[in-house]
Design an enzyme around this catalytic site. Sequence first.
Site, mmCIF file in Angstrom:
data_model
loop_
_atom_site.group_PDB
_atom_site.id
_atom_site.type_symbol
_atom_site.label_atom_id
_atom_site.label_comp_id
_atom_site.label_asym_id
_atom_site.label_seq_id
_atom_site.Cartn_x
_atom_site.Cartn_y
_atom_site.Cartn_z
ATOM 1 N N HIS A 274 -2.039 -24.680 5.424
ATOM 2 C CA HIS A 274 -2.481 -23.520 6.212
ATOM 3 C C HIS A 274 -1.420 -23.222 7.270
ATOM 4 O O HIS A 274 -0.788 -24.135 7.791
ATOM 5 C CB HIS A 274 -3.817 -23.836 6.909
ATOM 6 C CG HIS A 274 -4.528 -22.607 7.359
ATOM 7 N ND1 HIS A 274 -4.277 -22.007 8.573
ATOM 8 C CD2 HIS A 274 -5.450 -21.843 6.739
ATOM 9 C CE1 HIS A 274 -5.040 -20.940 8.689
ATOM 10 N NE2 HIS A 274 -5.760 -20.803 7.595
ATOM 11 N N ASP A 332 -10.413 -22.395 0.974
ATOM 12 C CA ASP A 332 -10.488 -22.016 -0.450
ATOM 13 C C ASP A 332 -10.665 -23.199 -1.386
ATOM 14 O O ASP A 332 -10.892 -23.007 -2.582
ATOM 15 C CB ASP A 332 -9.209 -21.256 -0.825
ATOM 16 C CG ASP A 332 -9.122 -19.950 -0.062
ATOM 17 O OD1 ASP A 332 -8.136 -19.763 0.683
ATOM 18 O OD2 ASP A 332 -10.067 -19.158 -0.158
HETATM 19 C C1 SDX Z 1 -6.208 -18.384 3.654
HETATM 20 O O1 SDX Z 1 -4.021 -17.364 7.974
HETATM 21 C C2 SDX Z 1 -5.258 -17.543 7.729
HETATM 22 O O2 SDX Z 1 -6.066 -17.745 8.631
HETATM 23 C C3 SDX Z 1 -5.648 -17.448 6.262
HETATM 24 C C4 SDX Z 1 -7.093 -17.824 5.936
HETATM 25 C C5 SDX Z 1 -8.064 -16.843 6.532
HETATM 26 O O3 SDX Z 1 -9.204 -17.245 6.794
HETATM 27 O O4 SDX Z 1 -7.698 -15.651 6.648
HETATM 28 O O5 SDX Z 1 -7.368 -19.132 6.440
HETATM 29 C C6 SDX Z 1 -7.351 -17.823 4.430
HETATM 30 O O6 SDX Z 1 -5.377 -17.625 3.233
HETATM 31 C C7 SDX Z 1 -6.091 -19.868 3.474
HETATM 32 C C8 SDX Z 1 -4.769 -20.268 2.718
HETATM 33 C C9 SDX Z 1 -5.014 -20.053 1.215
HETATM 34 N N1 SDX Z 1 -3.775 -20.252 0.478
HETATM 35 C C10 SDX Z 1 -3.580 -21.347 -0.298
HETATM 36 O O7 SDX Z 1 -4.361 -22.285 -0.368
HETATM 37 C C11 SDX Z 1 -2.298 -21.309 -1.123
HETATM 38 C C12 SDX Z 1 -1.665 -22.701 -1.123
HETATM 39 N N2 SDX Z 1 -1.172 -22.936 0.238
HETATM 40 C C13 SDX Z 1 0.174 -22.599 0.493
HETATM 41 O O8 SDX Z 1 0.837 -21.711 -0.304
HETATM 42 C C14 SDX Z 1 0.552 -22.691 1.950
HETATM 43 O O9 SDX Z 1 0.044 -23.818 2.487
HETATM 44 C C15 SDX Z 1 0.218 -21.527 2.830
HETATM 45 C C16 SDX Z 1 0.602 -20.225 2.203
HETATM 46 C C17 SDX Z 1 -1.222 -21.489 3.156
HETATM 47 C C18 SDX Z 1 1.037 -21.704 4.071
HETATM 48 O O10 SDX Z 1 2.368 -21.628 3.588
HETATM 49 P P1 SDX Z 1 3.584 -21.955 4.483
HETATM 50 O O11 SDX Z 1 3.439 -21.238 5.778
HETATM 51 O O12 SDX Z 1 4.866 -21.803 3.739
HETATM 52 O O13 SDX Z 1 3.306 -23.478 4.728
HETATM 53 P P2 SDX Z 1 4.111 -24.251 5.715
HETATM 54 O O14 SDX Z 1 5.192 -23.489 6.388
HETATM 55 O O15 SDX Z 1 3.101 -24.908 6.582
HETATM 56 O O16 SDX Z 1 4.855 -25.298 4.705
HETATM 57 C C19 SDX Z 1 5.358 -26.459 5.270
HETATM 58 C C20 SDX Z 1 5.771 -27.339 4.122
HETATM 59 C C21 SDX Z 1 6.756 -26.682 3.147
HETATM 60 O O17 SDX Z 1 7.534 -27.746 2.604
HETATM 61 P P3 SDX Z 1 8.995 -28.040 3.315
HETATM 62 O O18 SDX Z 1 9.785 -26.774 3.217
HETATM 63 O O19 SDX Z 1 8.689 -28.457 4.750
HETATM 64 O O20 SDX Z 1 9.573 -29.181 2.493
HETATM 65 O O21 SDX Z 1 4.631 -27.698 3.322
HETATM 66 C C22 SDX Z 1 4.836 -27.293 1.980
HETATM 67 C C23 SDX Z 1 5.870 -26.197 2.034
HETATM 68 O O22 SDX Z 1 6.562 -26.147 0.783
HETATM 69 N N3 SDX Z 1 3.547 -26.796 1.490
HETATM 70 C C24 SDX Z 1 2.982 -27.188 0.348
HETATM 71 C C25 SDX Z 1 1.757 -26.512 0.296
HETATM 72 N N4 SDX Z 1 1.629 -25.747 1.379
HETATM 73 C C26 SDX Z 1 2.744 -25.927 2.120
HETATM 74 N N5 SDX Z 1 3.378 -28.043 -0.616
HETATM 75 C C27 SDX Z 1 2.530 -28.211 -1.664
HETATM 76 N N6 SDX Z 1 1.339 -27.601 -1.772
HETATM 77 C C28 SDX Z 1 0.931 -26.738 -0.824
HETATM 78 N N7 SDX Z 1 -0.250 -26.114 -0.940
#
Ligand code: SDX
Length: 386
Positions: A274, A332
């Site tokens: 998140h 989710d």
């Molecule tokens: C919602 O914003 C809100 O409030 C949204 C929401 C709402 O109520 O409106 O809460 C609803 O959208 C919830 C999120 C739903 N999406 C997912 O579940 C999709 C899977 N999650 C990811 O794609 C991701 O976690 C995000 C999109 C939610 C956040 O993405 P970011 O901003 O790129 O994550 P980050 O910057 O915190 O990532 C940090 C690290 C990265 O690796 P490094 O570059 O540091 O090596 O964590 C990794 C990312 O690659 N990472 C994941 C991951 N999520 C982040 N690795 C594996 N699996 C994941 N799900």
Amino acid sequence: TTGMFTFDPGYGSTANCKSEISFVDGKKGELVYYGHPIEELVEKYKFVDVIKLLIGNGYIFPTKEESDQFERELVRRSYIHEGLRKIIDAFPDGAHPMANLSSSVSALSTFYYDHIDMEYEAEYQTMARRIIAKTPTLAAFAYRSSVGSPFVYPDADRGYVENFLYMLRAYPHGKLKEEISPIEVSALDTIFMLHADHGQNASTATVRNVASTGVHPYAALSAGLSALWGKAHGGANESVMDQLEMIGDVKNVDRYIAKAKDKNDSFRLMGFGHRVYKSYDPRARILRKLKDDLDQKGVKMNQRLVEIAEKIEEVATQDEYFLSRSLYPNVDFYSGIILTALKIPKSMFTPIFAIGRMPGWCGQVLELLQEPNVKITRPRQMYVGK
Ligand code: SDX
């Protein structure tokens, strides 16, 4: 100014906007709406009370009678213009319900070209009540159009949440295979409430950005629906189910956890991570408990998928890669398992998120338009060109 480039100062009402509506404490894993912890709201109130809270500047109904009256008025307004029904009916079979829903909300502005004057609170309330009342109908019609099924009109004798399930499930002649149970209504009521508002997430920021240009609010809400549809955002609940089905068996979990950690692999664990929560999403905690409560009450979960999801959570929340990046289940992760047990089609998971979020979006539009001088949004950029 950074080095040779000048930072383009952002302007507008939504770049780092102020809001009283909801606060997401990413560190503590807490969510409040107008100061009320989400756990308290789920325990003591219904979704319609939260609707009023969000569009009524934090107002909580003092009595059940007032809450019931408000709910009856919403359901009374849930009917839509026949011209709009014909537009929805014209969408092609197989279209995703989110495409139908965002298009029909935009089309709604052509039937209610209220001149939303920036000064009149009463007009905002009318605009907000109308779209919140009609969104469940538009979502149910969006689904029935996508599967080529005749529409089932609202039933004004049912509650707000029950009416949605009725329009989604009833046979074209209006009868139900089995009556909608209070347990199902209460579960979906909680799910709507958990999705109602969440600070300046991608879709809410989109709604505020578009509304800040002075466009008809329904056009801004339609833009929010489009942003919500993305699988990185509200579309994640549908992707979680696809992923659990793809993993297929609890013995495959370790392999997919390894894929999620592999930087050369684009695979991500859907429903995990998140932008704000660097702790367990409190909504996921409530949904994980709801899953178990419903199972005990006879709303049977798909145990195979539950085992896979719980194994993913168990492994990932003890794994250095996920812990070091503060990646935990989000709203989710369990919602799709529950919605499937409630016999809701997967293509309706994101529209259900949208029904929940609509009051939050409306509250955010109202808050924006009540600012003394609404400024058009102008996000920042850093010029890195030549
Ligand atoms: C919602 O914003 C809100 O409030 C949204 C929401 C709402 O109520 O409106 O809460 C609803 O959208 C919830 C999120 C739903 N999406 C997912 O579940 C999709 C899977 N999650 C990811 O794609 C991701 O976690 C995000 C999109 C939610 C956040 O993405 P970011 O901003 O790129 O994550 P980050 O910057 O915190 O990532 C940090 C690290 C990265 O690796 P490094 O570059 O540091 O090596 O964590 C990794 C990312 O690659 N990472 C994941 C991951 N999520 C982040 N690795 C594996 N699996 C994941 N799900």
